[in-house]
Structures are given as C-alpha cells and as structure tokens.
Design a protein around this motif. Structure first.
Motif, short mmCIF file in Angstrom:
data_model
loop_
_atom_site.label_atom_id
_atom_site.label_comp_id
_atom_site.label_asym_id
_atom_site.label_seq_id
_atom_site.Cartn_x
_atom_site.Cartn_y
_atom_site.Cartn_z
N PRO A 1 0.91 -0.96 0.24
CA PRO A 1 0.01 0.25 0.39
C PRO A 1 1.24 0.99 0.10
O PRO A 1 1.81 1.48 1.22
N GLY A 2 0.41 2.38 -0.91
CA GLY A 2 1.58 3.57 -1.35
C GLY A 2 2.25 3.37 -2.14
O GLY A 2 2.31 4.75 -1.78
N GLU A 3 2.35 2.11 -2.79
CA GLU A 3 2.96 2.47 -4.27
C GLU A 3 2.77 2.71 -5.10
O GLU A 3 1.23 2.27 -5.08
N SER A 4 2.99 3.16 -5.92
CA SER A 4 2.40 4.36 -7.03
C SER A 4 2.27 3.41 -8.36
O SER A 4 3.09 2.58 -8.27
N VAL A 5 1.56 3.31 -9.41
CA VAL A 5 1.56 3.51 -10.54
C VAL A 5 3.14 3.05 -11.21
O VAL A 5 3.02 2.27 -11.81
N LEU A 6 3.86 4.05 -10.77
CA LEU A 6 4.91 3.95 -11.66
C LEU A 6 6.27 2.93 -11.11
O LEU A 6 6.48 2.01 -12.26
N ASP A 7 5.94 2.41 -9.81
CA ASP A 7 6.64 1.59 -9.42
C ASP A 7 6.23 0.35 -9.71
O ASP A 7 6.76 -0.88 -10.08
N GLY A 8 4.14 0.40 -9.94
CA GLY A 8 4.40 -1.19 -10.59
C GLY A 8 5.07 -1.09 -11.77
O GLY A 8 5.19 -2.29 -12.55
N LEU A 9 4.77 -0.41 -12.88
CA LEU A 9 5.47 0.04 -14.59
C LEU A 9 7.21 -0.26 -14.47
O LEU A 9 7.52 -1.61 -15.05
N ARG A 10 7.66 -0.16 -13.48
CA ARG A 10 8.98 -0.55 -13.36
C ARG A 10 9.36 -1.47 -12.87
O ARG A 10 9.98 -2.70 -13.48
N ARG A 11 8.26 -2.11 -12.06
CA ARG A 11 8.60 -3.88 -10.96
C ARG A 11 8.59 -4.61 -12.62
O ARG A 11 9.04 -5.15 -13.22
N ILE A 12 7.30 -4.18 -13.59
CA ILE A 12 7.10 -4.90 -14.16
C ILE A 12 8.56 -5.08 -15.57
O ILE A 12 8.28 -6.21 -15.58
N ARG A 13 9.45 -4.08 -15.30
CA ARG A 13 9.92 -3.83 -16.77
C ARG A 13 10.98 -4.56 -16.34
O ARG A 13 11.74 -5.74 -16.73
N THR A 14 11.32 -4.53 -14.72
CA THR A 14 12.77 -5.25 -14.34
C THR A 14 12.15 -6.88 -14.02
O THR A 14 13.39 -7.73 -14.47
N SER A 15 11.65 -7.16 -13.70
CA SER A 15 10.99 -8.51 -13.71
C SER A 15 10.53 -9.25 -14.71
O SER A 15 10.31 -10.36 -14.50
N THR A 16 9.35 -8.25 -15.47
CA THR A 16 8.41 -9.36 -16.68
C THR A 16 9.08 -8.89 -17.91
O THR A 16 9.17 -9.89 -18.60
N ASP A 17 9.12 -7.57 -17.71
CA ASP A 17 9.03 -7.24 -19.71
C ASP A 17 10.08 -6.41 -19.81
O ASP A 17 9.51 -4.71 -19.67
N PRO A 18 11.00 -6.84 -20.04
CA PRO A 18 12.11 -5.38 -20.10
C PRO A 18 11.86 -4.02 -21.48
O PRO A 18 12.31 -3.73 -21.69
#
Ligand code: FES
Length: 120
Positions: A29-46
């Motif tokens: 809780p408190g994380e941003s949509v940008l945090d989620g996008l960065r997580r996708i790019r680093t762990s799922t889809d660069p």
C-alpha cells in the motif's frame, strides 16, 4: 496479505494495431502506478515502454498517462488491488506502449530517416 494489482496496458507502436496486455503486480500500500510499471519492466517485460525521470518526486512531469480514463501522473497515482487500465495520452504522438512524444516542436530534430527525436 499479499496485494496484487492487475495492470491492463495498451501496447504497440505508432501505426500498429493496439494490443492490450495484462500484468499482475504485487505491491505494498502506498506504492505508485509508476512503481508497478518499473516492477514489470525489471522482472517481467523489459520491453515495456513508458516515461519517467524523477521517480516519484513529481518534478519531471514525464510520467503522465491515462489510468481508467483519467489523465494522471503515474508517480502520484496509487496502485490498487483491482484491475487498472493504463493507456498512453491520446492527444500526443505515440512512440510505443505508454510513451508519447512530449518534447515541444521547436526542441525536436528530424533524423535522416525521417523519424523525430529530442535534442540532448
Ligand atoms: S516521474 Fe517525474 S513527475 Fe512522475
């Protein structure tokens, strides 16, 4: 309890047909949509394209996208434990995925192949 946001993201480049891709993103809780996008790019889809520079300081204004039909800064919009629909700004020229052309016209250069870029 592990919270998951389901991000449904418009993918594709200028002139291509739009393709919606779904990503489940764990978050605190408190994380941003940008945090989620960065997580996708680093762990799922660069290859996922989106803009940001200051990372959650809301200073660069480069992370503007459309979330559930509303224009927001991805770094101030909060991730929520539900499906969230992310699209690029529709009034700017699409580069790819969530990245659009944001440089003012007088700060762009045209390359020899006809594509545009930004002066560095
Ligand atoms: S990342 Fe800079 S304003 Fe959002």
């Amino acid at each position: 309890m592990n919270l998951v946001a389901t991000l449904l993201i418009a993918r594709g480049g200028s002139g291509e047909s739009e393709n919606w891709q779904c990503f489940d993103v764990p978050f605190e809780p408190g994380e941003s949509v940008l945090d989620g996008l960065r997580r996708i790019r680093t762990s799922t889809d660069p290859t996922l394209a989106f803009r940001f520079s200051c990372i959650n300081a809301n200073a660069c204004k480069e992370c503007m996208i459309v979330v559930d039909g509303a224009t927001v800064y991805a770094c101030t919009a909060r991730l929520e434990a539900r499906e969230m629909r992310l699209e690029p700004l529709r009034n700017k020229r699409l580069i790819r995925d969530l990245a659009v052309e944001i440089a003012p016209p007088d700060e762009r250069i045209t390359f020899i192949d006809g594509t545009e870029g930004k002066r560095s």
